[in-house]
Design a protein around this motif. Structure first.
Motif, PDB file in Angstrom:
ATOM      1  N   TRP A  93       0.810  -1.218   0.000  1.00 13.89           N
ATOM      2  CA  TRP A  93       0.000   0.000   0.000  1.00 13.89           C
ATOM      3  C   TRP A  93       0.847   1.275   0.000  1.00 13.89           C
ATOM      4  O   TRP A  93       0.695   2.113  -0.888  1.00 13.89           O
ATOM      5  CB  TRP A  93      -0.990  -0.033   1.163  1.00 13.89           C
ATOM      6  N   PRO A  94       1.731   1.479   0.962  1.00 14.39           N
ATOM      7  CA  PRO A  94       2.558   2.694   0.896  1.00 14.39           C
ATOM      8  C   PRO A  94       3.519   2.698  -0.282  1.00 14.39           C
ATOM      9  O   PRO A  94       3.788   3.755  -0.864  1.00 14.39           O
ATOM     10  CB  PRO A  94       3.306   2.702   2.235  1.00 14.39           C
ATOM     11  N   MET A  95       4.029   1.525  -0.697  1.00 13.61           N
ATOM     12  CA  MET A  95       4.933   1.497  -1.847  1.00 13.61           C
ATOM     13  C   MET A  95       4.199   1.874  -3.124  1.00 13.61           C
ATOM     14  O   MET A  95       4.706   2.638  -3.950  1.00 13.61           O
ATOM     15  CB  MET A  95       5.574   0.112  -1.972  1.00 13.61           C
ATOM     16  N   ALA A  96       2.989   1.333  -3.301  1.00 12.53           N
ATOM     17  CA  ALA A  96       2.195   1.679  -4.483  1.00 12.53           C
ATOM     18  C   ALA A  96       1.825   3.155  -4.472  1.00 12.53           C
ATOM     19  O   ALA A  96       1.848   3.822  -5.518  1.00 12.53           O
ATOM     20  CB  ALA A  96       0.946   0.807  -4.538  1.00 12.53           C
ATOM     21  N   ALA A  97       1.483   3.671  -3.304  1.00 12.16           N
ATOM     22  CA  ALA A  97       1.128   5.091  -3.198  1.00 12.16           C
ATOM     23  C   ALA A  97       2.304   5.978  -3.593  1.00 12.16           C
ATOM     24  O   ALA A  97       2.138   6.983  -4.296  1.00 12.16           O
ATOM     25  CB  ALA A  97       0.664   5.415  -1.782  1.00 12.16           C
ATOM     26  N   MET A  98       3.507   5.613  -3.149  1.00 10.13           N
ATOM     27  CA  MET A  98       4.688   6.395  -3.505  1.00 10.13           C
ATOM     28  C   MET A  98       4.961   6.316  -5.003  1.00 10.13           C
ATOM     29  O   MET A  98       5.282   7.331  -5.647  1.00 10.13           O
ATOM     30  CB  MET A  98       5.903   5.900  -2.719  1.00 10.13           C
ATOM     31  N   ALA A  99       4.831   5.107  -5.579  1.00  7.40           N
ATOM     32  CA  ALA A  99       5.057   4.950  -7.009  1.00  7.40           C
ATOM     33  C   ALA A  99       4.098   5.812  -7.818  1.00  7.40           C
ATOM     34  O   ALA A  99       4.497   6.500  -8.772  1.00  7.40           O
ATOM     35  CB  ALA A  99       4.910   3.476  -7.404  1.00  7.40           C
ATOM     36  N   LEU A 100       2.832   5.804  -7.430  1.00  6.22           N
ATOM     37  CA  LEU A 100       1.825   6.581  -8.157  1.00  6.22           C
ATOM     38  C   LEU A 100       2.022   8.078  -7.948  1.00  6.22           C
ATOM     39  O   LEU A 100       1.867   8.875  -8.876  1.00  6.22           O
ATOM     40  CB  LEU A 100       0.429   6.150  -7.706  1.00  6.22           C
ATOM     41  N   ARG A 101       2.346   8.473  -6.726  1.00 13.95           N
ATOM     42  CA  ARG A 101       2.509   9.897  -6.430  1.00 13.95           C
ATOM     43  C   ARG A 101       3.652  10.499  -7.240  1.00 13.95           C
ATOM     44  O   ARG A 101       3.549  11.634  -7.751  1.00 13.95           O
ATOM     45  CB  ARG A 101       2.765  10.069  -4.930  1.00 13.95           C
ATOM     46  N   LEU A 102       4.750   9.749  -7.376  1.00 17.52           N
ATOM     47  CA  LEU A 102       5.915  10.272  -8.103  1.00 17.52           C
ATOM     48  C   LEU A 102       5.933   9.862  -9.574  1.00 17.52           C
ATOM     49  O   LEU A 102       6.826  10.273 -10.313  1.00 17.52           O
ATOM     50  CB  LEU A 102       7.200   9.784  -7.425  1.00 17.52           C
ATOM     51  N   GLY A 103       4.958   9.038  -9.989  1.00 16.28           N
ATOM     52  CA  GLY A 103       4.916   8.587 -11.373  1.00 16.28           C
ATOM     53  C   GLY A 103       6.045   7.641 -11.727  1.00 16.28           C
ATOM     54  O   GLY A 103       6.499   7.598 -12.876  1.00 16.28           O
ATOM     55  N   LEU A 104       6.490   6.823 -10.746  1.00 21.37           N
ATOM     56  CA  LEU A 104       7.651   5.957 -10.935  1.00 21.37           C
ATOM     57  C   LEU A 104       7.255   4.504 -11.119  1.00 21.37           C
ATOM     58  O   LEU A 104       6.229   4.045 -10.588  1.00 21.37           O
ATOM     59  CB  LEU A 104       8.587   6.053  -9.731  1.00 21.37           C
ATOM     60  N   ARG A 105       8.114   3.786 -11.802  1.00 23.31           N
ATOM     61  CA  ARG A 105       8.019   2.335 -11.856  1.00 23.31           C
ATOM     62  C   ARG A 105       8.917   1.786 -10.753  1.00 23.31           C
ATOM     63  O   ARG A 105      10.123   2.033 -10.745  1.00 23.31           O
ATOM     64  CB  ARG A 105       8.488   1.814 -13.216  1.00 23.31           C
TER      65      ARG A 105
END
Length: 305
Positions: free
Chosen positions: A245-257
């Motif tokens: 959950w927090p990892m996915a949120a960070m990926a989406l927030r920064l637009g990162l893979r």
């Protein structure tokens, strides 16, 4: 009213003290928890016996942690009597905040993540070695991009484990709540693996899953991902019920893979991690600390007002 504001004030004090760094090893309660857990060598037992022994060791340790933290917070409340005068309320909050501080570690988490970036600027081998201090995966064959991905993932995951979740359980159950959570999280970090420790650590892993379930989702939300449906979809790609959950949120927030080779990929359409992204992730995580602390402080006030 004094009881209602006591815990929120203590949270503020703990976060302010955290800026000074960690207490010495000999006085650190989480280090003490790790030493207790390290006493047990249960991997040679048959599966059923290992599970029972691991569960009993966990329950005894959690009981001791709860008792000590209950005694410490009770002693503070008894000695300072916060309802008696405003200065006593402030003094009690300061004392509770001092006791709470070792159970959360934002500065250390952020410093360790930034140290990986600093090491990468020296060499890839230095970055791999520095990353190995904060992740359990094999770092020796990771590329420079994968090293940064792992550091960002660890920053996001441990934002829950080291900050938001301890504050959440402090809001719910005071110092014993935060202390038992950190014990559970430490036990999972030491025992909760699918190797020779699987059966002895199964209770610890499930206990951590249960205690982290709500805080992990709160952590994801305070990271302010741009899309809730996308967050739910991406979070389910990891084997863990919570860390995604927090990892996915960070990926989406920064637009990162982001991803772990051979295990999962988060936000596959995102761009590759670049050298400045660890700094961006740290800034996003700090904003999440502020928002998350405000939310759990409001929860603590509401429950006691």
């Amino acid at each position: 009213m004094s009881t209602a504001v006591l815990l929120p004030l203590a949270m503020v004090v703990a976060l302010l003290i955290d800026r000074l760094g960690e207490p010495p090893t000999w006085a650190h309660p989480v280090v003490g928890m790790g030493r207790y857990l390290g006493w047990f060598r249960l991997t040679k037992l048959p599966p059923a016996a290992a599970f029972i022994a691991g569960a009993l060791a966990w329950l005894v340790g959690a009981t001791l942690v709860a008792f000590v933290s209950l005694w410490a917070s009770g002693w503070v409340l008894l000695k300072l009597q916060p309802a008696a005068a405003p200065w006593r309320l402030v003094a009690t909050a300061a004392a509770l905040g001092l006791l709470l501080k070792p159970l959360l570690a934002w500065r250390m988490l952020a410093d360790e993540a930034m140290a990986v970036e600093a090491a990468l600027r020296e060499s890839l081998d230095a970055g791999r070695a520095r990353l190995s201090r904060i992740v359990s995966r094999d770092t020796t064959k990771l590329t420079e991009t994968e090293v940064r991905e792992a550091a960002i993932e660890t920053l996001a995951e441990n934002l829950n484990d080291s900050v938001i979740a301890p504050l959440f359980w402090f809001a719910i159950a005071g110092l014993p709540g935060a202390a038992v959570y950190r014990f559970a999280n430490t036990a999972d970090a030491m025992w909760g693996y699918r190797d020779e420790r699987e059966w002895s650590g199964k209770w610890a892993a499930r206990a951590d899953d249960m205690l982290s379930w709500l805080p992990a989702r709160l952590t994801a939300l305070v990271l302010l991902p741009p899309s809730l449906p996308a967050l739910v979809r991406e979070a389910r790609r990891t084997p863990s019920p919570n860390s995604g959950w927090p990892m996915a949120a960070m990926a989406l927030r920064l637009g990162l893979r982001l991803g772990k080779p051979g295990v999962y990929v988060l936000h596959a359409d995102g761009r590759s991690v670049a050298p400045d992204d660890l700094h961006a992730a740290r800034a996003v995580a700090w904003h999440a600390v502020v928002i998350g602390a405000a939310l759990v402080a409001t929860l603590a006030w509401t429950l006691r007002s």
